[in-house]
Design an enzyme around this catalytic site. Structure first.
Site, PDB file in Angstrom:
ATOM      1  N   GLU A 107      23.262  39.789 -25.870  1.00 16.14           N
ATOM      2  CA  GLU A 107      24.279  41.719 -25.863  1.00 16.14           C
ATOM      3  C   GLU A 107      24.093  42.094 -27.227  1.00 16.14           C
ATOM      4  O   GLU A 107      24.730  41.720 -28.298  1.00 16.14           O
ATOM      5  CB  GLU A 107      24.899  42.332 -24.495  1.00 16.14           C
ATOM      6  CG  GLU A 107      24.597  41.114 -23.532  1.00 16.14           C
ATOM      7  CD  GLU A 107      23.626  41.619 -22.390  1.00 16.14           C
ATOM      8  OE1 GLU A 107      22.997  42.388 -23.249  1.00 16.14           O
ATOM      9  OE2 GLU A 107      22.960  41.158 -21.770  1.00 16.14           O
ATOM     10  N   GLY A 108      23.270  43.837 -26.938  1.00 17.98           N
ATOM     11  CA  GLY A 108      23.881  44.078 -28.218  1.00 17.98           C
ATOM     12  C   GLY A 108      24.959  44.561 -28.469  1.00 17.98           C
ATOM     13  O   GLY A 108      26.411  45.091 -27.848  1.00 17.98           O
TER      14      GLY A 108
HETATM   15  C1  LIG Z   1      17.081  45.168 -23.433  1.00 15.31           C
HETATM   16  C2  LIG Z   1      18.644  45.957 -24.338  1.00 15.31           C
HETATM   17  O1  LIG Z   1      18.913  47.002 -24.707  1.00 15.31           O
HETATM   18  C3  LIG Z   1      20.573  46.525 -25.259  1.00 15.31           C
HETATM   19  O2  LIG Z   1      20.153  47.909 -26.101  1.00 15.31           O
HETATM   20  P1  LIG Z   1      21.156  49.412 -26.294  1.00 15.31           P
HETATM   21  O3  LIG Z   1      21.897  49.000 -25.016  1.00 15.31           O
HETATM   22  O4  LIG Z   1      19.778  50.192 -26.447  1.00 15.31           O
HETATM   23  O5  LIG Z   1      21.987  49.519 -27.487  1.00 15.31           O
HETATM   24  P2  LIG Z   1      22.711  48.199 -28.021  1.00 15.31           P
HETATM   25  O6  LIG Z   1      23.595  46.963 -26.627  1.00 15.31           O
HETATM   26  O7  LIG Z   1      23.684  48.871 -28.911  1.00 15.31           O
HETATM   27  O8  LIG Z   1      21.715  47.278 -28.814  1.00 15.31           O
HETATM   28  C4  LIG Z   1      20.868  47.840 -29.654  1.00 15.31           C
HETATM   29  C5  LIG Z   1      21.664  47.288 -30.960  1.00 15.31           C
HETATM   30  O9  LIG Z   1      19.900  48.041 -31.866  1.00 15.31           O
HETATM   31  C6  LIG Z   1      20.422  48.191 -33.019  1.00 15.31           C
HETATM   32  N1  LIG Z   1      20.334  50.179 -32.211  1.00 15.31           N
HETATM   33  C7  LIG Z   1      19.380  50.345 -31.829  1.00 15.31           C
HETATM   34  N2  LIG Z   1      19.067  51.923 -32.190  1.00 15.31           N
HETATM   35  C8  LIG Z   1      19.129  51.752 -33.706  1.00 15.31           C
HETATM   36  C9  LIG Z   1      20.144  53.010 -34.274  1.00 15.31           C
HETATM   37  O10 LIG Z   1      19.238  54.373 -33.885  1.00 15.31           O
HETATM   38  N3  LIG Z   1      20.539  53.394 -35.681  1.00 15.31           N
HETATM   39  C10 LIG Z   1      20.901  51.946 -35.843  1.00 15.31           C
HETATM   40  N4  LIG Z   1      21.389  51.302 -36.513  1.00 15.31           N
HETATM   41  N5  LIG Z   1      21.181  50.605 -35.348  1.00 15.31           N
HETATM   42  C11 LIG Z   1      20.502  50.730 -33.696  1.00 15.31           C
HETATM   43  C12 LIG Z   1      22.154  48.083 -33.100  1.00 15.31           C
HETATM   44  O11 LIG Z   1      21.956  47.250 -33.619  1.00 15.31           O
HETATM   45  C13 LIG Z   1      22.320  48.810 -31.492  1.00 15.31           C
HETATM   46  O12 LIG Z   1      23.355  47.994 -31.719  1.00 15.31           O
HETATM   47  C14 LIG Z   1      21.055  44.946 -25.404  1.00 15.31           C
HETATM   48  O13 LIG Z   1      22.353  45.648 -25.768  1.00 15.31           O
HETATM   49  C15 LIG Z   1      20.370  44.441 -25.002  1.00 15.31           C
HETATM   50  O14 LIG Z   1      21.073  43.290 -25.301  1.00 15.31           O
HETATM   51  C16 LIG Z   1      19.132  44.438 -25.100  1.00 15.31           C
HETATM   52  O15 LIG Z   1      18.689  44.378 -25.993  1.00 15.31           O
END
Ligand SMILES: C[C@@H]1O[C@H](OP(=O)(O)OP(=O)(O)OC[C@H]2O[C@@H](n3cnc4c(=O)[nH]c(N)nc43)[C@H](O)[C@@H]2O)[C@@H](O)[C@H](O)[C@@H]1O
Length: 482
Positions: A107-108
């Site tokens: 998870e992110g």
């Molecule tokens: C499919 C799912 O998506 C979920 O992601 P989702 O909700 O978008 O959002 P997050 O939980 O934040 O996970 C995405 C991660 O990708 C990077 N990231 C994504 N977009 C950006 C951006 O615009 N700028 C920067 N600097 N970094 C970005 C960042 O490390 C972020 O924490 C995940 O939590 C789950 O684990 C799983 O992978």
């Protein structure tokens, strides 16, 4: 309501119990940073060195009588209606218990921020009867943090968030402070949260929790001293003394009776805490915790300097004044104007690998961006994205107006991938108009930041549509509750 479901990941609608009362938000729990470095006495070391064993025993003694117990018990004593009395501190102080938690490794960052909110609700329930402190799980080894050559493990929360602000909501400490206070590398009880093997029958939803045999193979193994090894945020010396599984179906506070009655362990960790649902998603308690998650000042400053320099955006001109004390910040909806740019969050990577219908192609996104620039009479677009280099090159051609925060290697080392995500979110949060990516928690957190800043919801709850998407439902407006 398409976007409320992914927020909770398996958060079945309508399963929320009555809104839970919160403790007074006015206390600021003492913040005691104790530098311990990453050096801990290990069980293995102690077995071979009698002197160390002595130290370890002393450390265990502090589990029972933690040095800061008196200071940390004060808010609990006050809540219980006691004055800060003249009783000797040790006698007056109920012992401090430590709650730790972790989340499924893939998870992110922003999903993890959501789990923090759920755990904060549990903390508020626990604090009604006992003196608990939440130990913040260090950041690191996240799948999405792929920048090479920088060490991204054992990162304290203070690198991304303002700890005094978190402490105005619930008492929290960093992991290293926990190690120093508890005197050693042990977590007494680990509960791995899991579902019920039999699942749940539709129409018969009930909140429940039971100690059950573990369904999946445990991610913990015993060392030669029968202590449990596992992933403890990169702290390799940490050990669990006992590990068992809890089948859980319900909101975060469903765990409270187990913690209060079934175990007397002083330190308890809930692993796979994403299995807990929100006590009350979008309620006052939710928003208080969310508002307390103020970004670390150095990241806000970096974002503000960038806004000023490249986007002609300042708080005065944009009407986005920020109060350092979140408890004092209450902005009327529609007050904020935002900087003269379009804010975009374009999630790529694992969002496109599954060929999801709700994610646009880069050509589709560029078309939408140009249409929004025209509608809102804007000339610049700030794009936050996790796109790979080839996609960025294509985006530059398709959207020449694009502005991005591209860190130098020194900046990247300083802010790390988590800090870069925060800066991107902060800049998007200050845009005149924002459009994000469907069901991305990264975009959701920007919605909330804009809600806190007082933007008109029409400028916030927007998302790109996939070219083949038949019903492109827009994000739900979650109105801030004070
Ligand atoms: C499919 C799912 O998506 C979920 O992601 P989702 O909700 O978008 O959002 P997050 O939980 O934040 O996970 C995405 C991660 O990708 C990077 N990231 C994504 N977009 C950006 C951006 O615009 N700028 C920067 N600097 N970094 C970005 C960042 O490390 C972020 O924490 C995940 O939590 C789950 O684990 C799983 O992978």
């Amino acid at each position: 309501m398409a976007t409320d479901v992914p927020e909770g990941r398996g958060n079945p609608g309508g399963a929320e119990p009555a809104h839970r009362q919160q403790p007074p938000a006015s206390h600021c729990w003492p913040l005691l940073r104790v530098g311990l470095g990453h050096h801990q006495a290990t069980p293995d070391m102690a077995a071979h060195h009698p002197g160390l064993l002595m130290l370890l025993l002393l450390g265990l003694a502090t589990l029972v009588f933690p040095p800061h117990a008196a200071a940390q018990s004060l808010p609990a004593a006050l809540r219980a209606g006691h004055a800060a009395t003249s009783l000797p501190a040790a006698a007056a102080a109920p012992r401090t218990r430590y709650l730790l938690y972790d989340v499924n490794p893939p998870e992110g960052f922003n999903l993890r921020r959501d789990v923090y909110i759920r755990i904060a609700s549990l903390m508020k329930t626990l604090l009604k009867s006992e003196n608990w402190v939440l130990v913040l799980p260090p950041w690191g080894r996240l799948y999405h943090w792929q920048s090479p050559d920088i060490l991204q493990v054992r990162i304290p929360w203070s690198e991304f968030f303002d700890l005094p602000s978190l402490n105005r909501n619930i008492p929290v400490i960093e992991y290293e402070q926990f190690l120093a206070e508890s005197g050693g590398p042990f977590i007494e009880q680990i509960y791995v949260l899991q579902g019920y093997e039999e699942g749940w029958k539709e129409g018969t939803w009930e909140e429940k929790i039971d100690e059950r045999p573990c369904i999946d193979q445990l991610m913990y193994t015993k060392d030669k001293h029968q202590y449990y090894r596992g992933w403890f945020w990169g702290y390799e010396e940490t050990r669990g003394l006992n590990v068992s599984c809890l089948s859980v179906q319900g909101s975060a506070s469903v765990v409270a009776p187990i913690l209060l009655k079934n175990t007397s362990a002083q330190s308890v960790m809930l692993d796979r805490a994403e299995n807990l649902l929100h006590d009350h998603y979008g309620g006052k308690d939710y928003w208080n915790t969310r508002r307390s998650m103020v970004f670390a000042k150095h990241l806000r400053v970096a974002g503000d300097e960038f806004r000023n320099k490249y986007l002609q955006s300042t708080d005065e001109a944009d009407r986005t004044h920020y109060n350092e004390d979140w408890t004092q910040m209450k902005v009327k909806m529609g007050t904020a104007l935002g900087g003269p740019y379009l804010g975009v969050h374009l999630r790529r990577k694992d969002f496109i690998w599954g060929h999801r219908e709700d994610v646009p192609s880069l050509h589709g996104a560029a078309k939408k961006i140009h249409s929004l620039l025209k509608t809102h009479k804007l000339e610049k677009v700030f794009i936050a994205t996790d796109a790979v280099e080839d996609e960025i090159e294509l985006l530059k051609k398709l959207v020449p107006e694009m502005v991005r925060f591209e860190p130098t290697s020194e900046e990247l080392e300083l802010y790390k991938d988590g800090g870069m995500a925060v800066i991107d979110q902060w800049i998007c949060a200050h845009a005149r108009y924002f459009i994000g990516t469907s069901v991305s928690t990264f975009s959701f957190r920007i919605h909330e930041e804009r809600e806190i800043l007082g933007f008109d919801p029409k400028t916030t709850y927007n998302r790109f549509c996939g070219e083949k998407e038949k019903n492109c439902e827009q994000p739900t407006h979650w109105k801030i509750v004070y």
